[in-house]
Design a protein around this motif. Structure first.
Motif, PDB file in Angstrom:
ATOM      1  N   ARG A   1       0.819  -1.212   0.000  1.00  9.68           N
ATOM      2  CA  ARG A   1       0.000   0.000   0.000  1.00  9.68           C
ATOM      3  C   ARG A   1       0.855   1.266   0.000  1.00  9.68           C
ATOM      4  NH1 ARG A   1      -3.942  -1.169   5.128  1.00  9.68           N
ATOM      5  NH2 ARG A   1      -5.606  -2.399   4.137  1.00  9.68           N
ATOM      6  N   GLY A   2       2.145   1.119   0.270  1.00  7.67           N
ATOM      7  CA  GLY A   2       3.007   2.284   0.425  1.00  7.67           C
ATOM      8  C   GLY A   2       2.854   2.950   1.775  1.00  7.67           C
ATOM      9  N   GLU A   3       2.473   2.163   2.808  1.00 13.11           N
ATOM     10  CA  GLU A   3       2.186   2.703   4.133  1.00 13.11           C
ATOM     11  C   GLU A   3       3.171   2.235   5.206  1.00 13.11           C
ATOM     12  OE1 GLU A   3      -2.670   2.844   3.357  1.00 13.11           O
ATOM     13  OE2 GLU A   3      -1.849   1.471   4.859  1.00 13.11           O
ATOM     14  N   ALA A   4       4.368   1.827   4.797  1.00 15.50           N
ATOM     15  CA  ALA A   4       5.316   1.257   5.760  1.00 15.50           C
ATOM     16  C   ALA A   4       6.261   2.288   6.367  1.00 15.50           C
ATOM     17  CB  ALA A   4       6.129   0.141   5.102  1.00 15.50           C
ATOM     18  N   GLY A   5       6.064   3.548   6.056  1.00 15.22           N
ATOM     19  CA  GLY A   5       6.868   4.596   6.681  1.00 15.22           C
ATOM     20  C   GLY A   5       8.350   4.469   6.392  1.00 15.22           C
ATOM     21  N   GLU A   6       9.158   4.535   7.451  1.00 14.18           N
ATOM     22  CA  GLU A   6      10.614   4.482   7.287  1.00 14.18           C
ATOM     23  C   GLU A   6      11.092   3.131   6.742  1.00 14.18           C
ATOM     24  OE1 GLU A   6      12.900   6.888  10.536  1.00 14.18           O
ATOM     25  OE2 GLU A   6      11.204   5.919  11.542  1.00 14.18           O
ATOM     26  N   ARG A   7      10.257   2.107   6.835  1.00 17.29           N
ATOM     27  CA  ARG A   7      10.633   0.781   6.345  1.00 17.29           C
ATOM     28  C   ARG A   7      10.211   0.561   4.886  1.00 17.29           C
ATOM     29  NH1 ARG A   7       7.521  -0.156  10.373  1.00 17.29           N
ATOM     30  NH2 ARG A   7       6.151  -1.581   9.237  1.00 17.29           N
ATOM     31  N   GLN A   8       9.656   1.575   4.247  1.00 15.66           N
ATOM     32  CA  GLN A   8       9.049   1.395   2.933  1.00 15.66           C
ATOM     33  C   GLN A   8      10.061   1.032   1.851  1.00 15.66           C
ATOM     34  OE1 GLN A   8       5.609   1.557   2.132  1.00 15.66           O
ATOM     35  NE2 GLN A   8       6.452   0.614   0.268  1.00 15.66           N
ATOM     36  N   GLN A   9       9.793  -0.077   1.165  1.00 16.17           N
ATOM     37  CA  GLN A   9      10.542  -0.433  -0.033  1.00 16.17           C
ATOM     38  C   GLN A   9       9.950   0.362  -1.200  1.00 16.17           C
ATOM     39  OE1 GLN A   9      13.175  -1.817  -0.744  1.00 16.17           O
ATOM     40  NE2 GLN A   9      13.147  -2.971  -2.646  1.00 16.17           N
ATOM     41  N   PRO A  10      10.751   1.185  -1.872  1.00 12.36           N
ATOM     42  CA  PRO A  10      10.196   2.040  -2.930  1.00 12.36           C
ATOM     43  C   PRO A  10       9.504   1.239  -4.030  1.00 12.36           C
ATOM     44  CG  PRO A  10      12.423   2.720  -2.353  1.00 12.36           C
ATOM     45  CD  PRO A  10      12.186   1.407  -1.656  1.00 12.36           C
ATOM     46  N   ASP A  11       8.330   1.732  -4.448  1.00 11.10           N
ATOM     47  CA  ASP A  11       7.594   1.186  -5.592  1.00 11.10           C
ATOM     48  C   ASP A  11       7.304  -0.309  -5.455  1.00 11.10           C
ATOM     49  OD1 ASP A  11       7.744   3.734  -6.883  1.00 11.10           O
ATOM     50  OD2 ASP A  11       9.793   3.246  -7.485  1.00 11.10           O
ATOM     51  N   ALA A  12       7.019  -0.760  -4.244  1.00  9.49           N
ATOM     52  CA  ALA A  12       6.747  -2.184  -4.022  1.00  9.49           C
ATOM     53  C   ALA A  12       5.397  -2.566  -4.630  1.00  9.49           C
ATOM     54  CB  ALA A  12       6.765  -2.501  -2.535  1.00  9.49           C
ATOM     55  N   THR A  13       5.382  -3.590  -5.455  1.00  5.26           N
ATOM     56  CA  THR A  13       4.138  -4.052  -6.079  1.00  5.26           C
ATOM     57  C   THR A  13       3.865  -5.537  -5.844  1.00  5.26           C
ATOM     58  OG1 THR A  13       5.267  -4.513  -8.187  1.00  5.26           O
ATOM     59  CG2 THR A  13       4.293  -2.332  -7.923  1.00  5.26           C
ATOM     60  N   LEU A  14       4.887  -6.291  -5.437  1.00  2.78           N
ATOM     61  CA  LEU A  14       4.701  -7.735  -5.261  1.00  2.78           C
ATOM     62  C   LEU A  14       5.458  -8.187  -4.020  1.00  2.78           C
ATOM     63  CD1 LEU A  14       3.165  -9.807  -7.104  1.00  2.78           C
ATOM     64  CD2 LEU A  14       5.408 -10.594  -7.837  1.00  2.78           C
ATOM     65  N   GLY A  15       4.784  -8.948  -3.147  1.00  2.00           N
ATOM     66  CA  GLY A  15       5.418  -9.405  -1.919  1.00  2.00           C
ATOM     67  C   GLY A  15       5.134 -10.868  -1.639  1.00  2.00           C
ATOM     68  N   LEU A  16       6.034 -11.504  -0.894  1.00  2.00           N
ATOM     69  CA  LEU A  16       5.921 -12.926  -0.553  1.00  2.00           C
ATOM     70  C   LEU A  16       6.102 -13.101   0.944  1.00  2.00           C
ATOM     71  CD1 LEU A  16       7.465 -15.985  -2.322  1.00  2.00           C
ATOM     72  CD2 LEU A  16       7.992 -15.595   0.082  1.00  2.00           C
ATOM     73  N   ALA A  17       5.237 -13.930   1.544  1.00  2.00           N
ATOM     74  CA  ALA A  17       5.350 -14.287   2.961  1.00  2.00           C
ATOM     75  C   ALA A  17       5.558 -15.788   3.071  1.00  2.00           C
ATOM     76  CB  ALA A  17       4.085 -13.878   3.713  1.00  2.00           C
ATOM     77  N   HIS A  18       6.546 -16.210   3.866  1.00  2.00           N
ATOM     78  CA  HIS A  18       6.953 -17.624   3.941  1.00  2.00           C
ATOM     79  C   HIS A  18       7.133 -18.035   5.392  1.00  2.00           C
ATOM     80  CE1 HIS A  18      10.590 -20.094   4.822  1.00  2.00           C
ATOM     81  NE2 HIS A  18      10.104 -20.920   3.912  1.00  2.00           N
ATOM     82  N   MET A  19       6.529 -19.169   5.762  1.00  2.00           N
ATOM     83  CA  MET A  19       6.755 -19.754   7.082  1.00  2.00           C
ATOM     84  C   MET A  19       6.867 -21.261   6.962  1.00  2.00           C
ATOM     85  SD  MET A  19       7.019 -17.549   9.587  1.00  2.00           S
ATOM     86  CE  MET A  19       6.740 -18.566  11.036  1.00  2.00           C
ATOM     87  N   VAL A  20       7.749 -21.831   7.762  1.00  2.00           N
ATOM     88  CA  VAL A  20       7.807 -23.285   7.911  1.00  2.00           C
ATOM     89  C   VAL A  20       7.428 -23.621   9.347  1.00  2.00           C
ATOM     90  CG1 VAL A  20       9.522 -23.700   6.114  1.00  2.00           C
ATOM     91  CG2 VAL A  20      10.280 -23.198   8.438  1.00  2.00           C
TER      92      VAL A  20
END
Length: 382
Positions: free
Chosen positions: A349-368
């Motif tokens: 969403r572009g709402e991560a503040g100081e942690r924002q990755q510029p122009d982020a459009t695709l993300g992956l979440a992984h857990m084992v």
């Protein structure tokens, strides 16, 4: 036998996320943690509790039947609620079930909540009738210390490069108000004694505390009917889960991650190079390197070198664990996988503040999770 991916069903969107800060164990009752996260997610989405039609609760270390005693504080609406236990992947599995409910058309609005307090942490082998050949000689941190030694040898990396995983993630966690460890660490601090096992020092192992996370998913029809903000609705492209098979001579977690990731990318219709943000299971520093390679985000044997070059920093080629990861945000077990979804959603969403990755459009979440199981989600910006 064929299986259908999430994209073959109707679209699912994350419309609201909320967190209770991860922290060391306290005297607070678990409902206070969970209700805090749910209310934050409802406010984020612009929904009220009666709008939610079904609930899944990921928990692994607290107590049985905790869902009703938590959700009753929000209102008694008679919705179906299910408790999901899948070790470290409990929250990820709860989120997957919520997505399946909406994708299948059973419900239009579902919530996944992760909540835990470290009250009952036990492994299943003694009551499963499985004879333990190692006793307490190969506990989890020793297992990963052995894997670290093997990785350092095969990749021709050094201990300092391994420690840089914790340095990077502590730098990210220091910017995260929900993180358990909120201080940027130097490499000397990370590598300083005490050693927990082998090359793994205390700060290369994640803290296990308490916390909560919530994510609300909805269909297109619900977004329109309830007047939700489509510009903040993050699409869930794939939800993939697998359990281990037989991997002679291989690390089962990495091999299982490789198989699950291949399926996830195929279902989402993307490739590893497309990713902008990754949240992964970095309970120990070596895991980040192993899983980046297993998922194809780094060539085999090169993750440590690419980390040292800054490829996985916020602002780098792909931001890895911008939340701080398990190493700094913390690993309260049940909430962890849902917390990853919260971070990915904010990034897209572009709402991560100081942690924002510029122009982020695709993300992956992984857990084992112990078992062994693996759950991977791929999300796309609005």
């Amino acid at each position: 036998m064929t299986s259908r991916g999430l994209r073959s069903l109707r679209p699912v969107h994350v419309v609201g996320v909320g967190l209770h800060p991860y922290r060391s164990p306290s005297d607070a009752a678990y409902p206070a943690l969970g209700v805090h996260a749910v209310r934050a997610a409802l406010a984020d989405a612009g929904l009220s509790w009666p709008d939610v039609q079904t609930a899944y609760t990921g928990t692994a270390t607290t107590v049985m039947a905790l869902s009703r005693l938590m959700y009753r504080h929000l209102g008694v609406t008679g919705i179906p609620m299910v408790q999901v236990e899948n070790a470290s992947a409990s929250g990820s599995s709860a989120f997957r079930q919520a997505c399946i409910d909406v994708a299948s058309g059973l419900h239009d609005v579902a919530i996944a909540v992760g909540v835990d307090k470290p009250l009952h942490i036990r492994f299943p082998h003694p009551v499963a009738g499985v004879r333990d050949l190692t006793g307490d000689r190969v506990v989890p941190f020793t297992h990963f210390a052995l894997l670290a030694n093997r990785y350092l040898h095969e990749s021709k990396s050094d201990v300092a490069q391994l420690g840089l995983v914790a340095v990077k993630n502590s730098r990210n966690g220091a910017l995260n108000p929900f993180a358990q460890r909120r201080r940027a660490l130097t490499l000397d601090e990370v590598l300083a004694p005490p050693a927990i096992s082998g090359v793994l020092t205390r700060l290369q192992c994640c803290p296990v505390g308490e916390g909560a996370a919530a994510a609300i998913v909805a269909s297109d029809a619900a977004i329109e009917r309830l007047g939700l903000d489509q510009a903040r609705s993050v699409r869930v492209l794939s939800s993939t889960a697998r359990s281990e098979t037989v991997y002679p001579g291989q690390d089962p977690d990495a091999a299982l991650t490789r198989e699950t990731a291949e399926q996830a990318f195929l279902e989402a219709g993307v490739v590893p190079a497309d990713l902008d943000v990754v949240e992964l299971h970095d309970a120990f520093t070596v895991e980040e390197l192993l899983y980046l390679e297993a998922m194809g985000i780094s060539p085999d044997g090169e993750a440590a070198h690419r980390l040292a070059e800054g490829e996985f920093d916020i602002g780098g080629r792909v931001a890895v664990s911008p939340s701080g990861g398990l190493l700094s945000m913390g690993h309260p077990v049940g909430p962890t996988g849902v917390g990853q979804i919260c971070e990915i959603t904010r990034q897209l969403r572009g709402e991560a503040g100081e942690r924002q990755q510029p122009d982020a459009t695709l993300g992956l979440a992984h857990m084992v999770g112990v078992g062994e199981v693996c759950v991977i989600h791929i999300l796309e910006a609005p």
